[in-house]
Design an enzyme around this catalytic site. Sequence first.
Site, PDB file in Angstrom:
ATOM      1  CE  LYS A 109       0.270  -1.267   4.613  1.00  0.00           C
ATOM      2  NZ  LYS A 109       0.333  -2.634   5.173  1.00  0.00           N
ATOM      3  CD  GLU A 133      -9.073  -6.189  -4.926  1.00  0.00           C
ATOM      4  OE1 GLU A 133      -9.391  -5.501  -3.928  1.00  0.00           O
ATOM      5  OE2 GLU A 133      -9.549  -6.003  -6.061  1.00  0.00           O
ATOM      6  CB  VAL A 136      -6.924  -1.201  -0.079  1.00  0.00           C
ATOM      7  CG1 VAL A 136      -7.983  -0.624   0.865  1.00  0.00           C
ATOM      8  CG2 VAL A 136      -5.999  -0.104  -0.564  1.00  0.00           C
ATOM      9  CB  ILE A 140     -12.035  -6.543   1.567  1.00  0.00           C
ATOM     10  CG1 ILE A 140     -12.169  -6.986   3.022  1.00  0.00           C
ATOM     11  CG2 ILE A 140     -13.304  -5.836   1.108  1.00  0.00           C
ATOM     12  CD1 ILE A 140     -12.277  -5.826   3.996  1.00  0.00           C
ATOM     13  CE  LYS A 209      -4.040  -1.071   4.725  1.00  0.00           C
ATOM     14  NZ  LYS A 209      -4.462  -1.816   5.933  1.00  0.00           N
TER      15      LYS A 209
END
Length: 443
Positions: A109, A133, A136, A140, A209
Amino acid sequence: MPKYRGIGVGLLGAGVVGSRVAEFLLAKPSGEGLNFNHHPLTLRSILIRNPQKHREFQIPPELVTTDPAALLENPDIDLIIEVIGGEYPAADYLNRAITNSKHVVTANKEVMAKHGPELLAQAAKFNVQLRFEASVGGGIPIIGPLSNNLVADDLYSIRAIINGTTNFILSSMVRGRLSFEKALEEAQRLGYAEGDPSNDIDGADAAYKLAILASLAFQTRIHTSDIYVEGIRNLHTKDFQYASELGYAIKLLAVGKKGANDVQVRVHPTLIPKEDLLAKVEGAYNAIQIEGHLIGSVMFSGLGAGGLPTASAILSDALGIARHLLSQERAPLTDGVLPSGNPITKTLRVQSLDELKTQYYIRLSVHDRSGVLAQIASIMGDHGISIASVIQKDANLSLGTAEIVITTHPSQEVAMQKALADFRMLPVVDAVESLIRLDTASL
């Protein structure tokens, strides 16, 4: 597009997340390993700083190297997965991988917040993919939706709990009535906090983030230096008690708001109404609420860190790249901040914190005598701040002191800071113990 017999993978780092990625890549339940259409992702080399370090997962020694060039310049490696963390040398390694025409998956990040646009531009130039992906929210899925599914919408709000360490600490302070120090010790003992937890508890991790999320959602470049950041070190158990009595939970909230011509980005402890879904996010879980004119309000929630959730996001990105390579399709070059997958189309001014208008919670230690509240109210009135509620707490008859808890109606940040400075000059005020902003956006 050449025909692939297999896709060679180089792994930068073998810590908690890297070891999990290696474990899955090396698993061969059917003799083929992790694969897409029977073409394996073949782990060919792992960069490790300390090969002698004990790891729960035993990495085959023939794969281990301490030389970055063995991965970054290896023609048999098509895809680099980076999980070493930190800004440098990770940013340099990713740039070298891209300029050597290697596809990249990263969970970093800090690198993506500070160098993402430049790296994505390089990826477009060299016709490779850069996917992030896992940068952050752990496992999720949020980068993909913001880069693809939601690009037709005009998104205008982000409210997020995106640091599992701080959320675990705050949950412990509520459930166990622990001090911040004791809750931090518990988080470290259980492995939720690092030995040096500064990036988490001081808000830097959440700011990285938020920079990524806001750049994607609002399609404008957000620098980490644009974000107001305040951590959780100064929160006291009393604040959780009083907040609960007032109907609120306290969370470290990352907030992004977009207006017609500007954006507001900030990370700080926040009082959230108990009815709010974000107030119910406990422990190491993360949650990200996005609002747009078409989609309305949507929330993404799950474990925001840890080896397994983060490895899931990394492997999904790796398989996404493999799918396009093996089907010989030309994929969108950048599923990320910019330039091709989700171009920056706006240049929006970033508001200063002084421009914020919100409600506030203030806790003051004062002399327990008549006329004190009148003096405080007079200062607030002078600065145009309207009081919503006042509660006197914890009077100490022997010391002649008391605590006053005040909540306000929406007021300007600049006015509140001036009022606090005036409070500190009053002889009857011993200390301004707490200032916490309120968030009632969902109600």
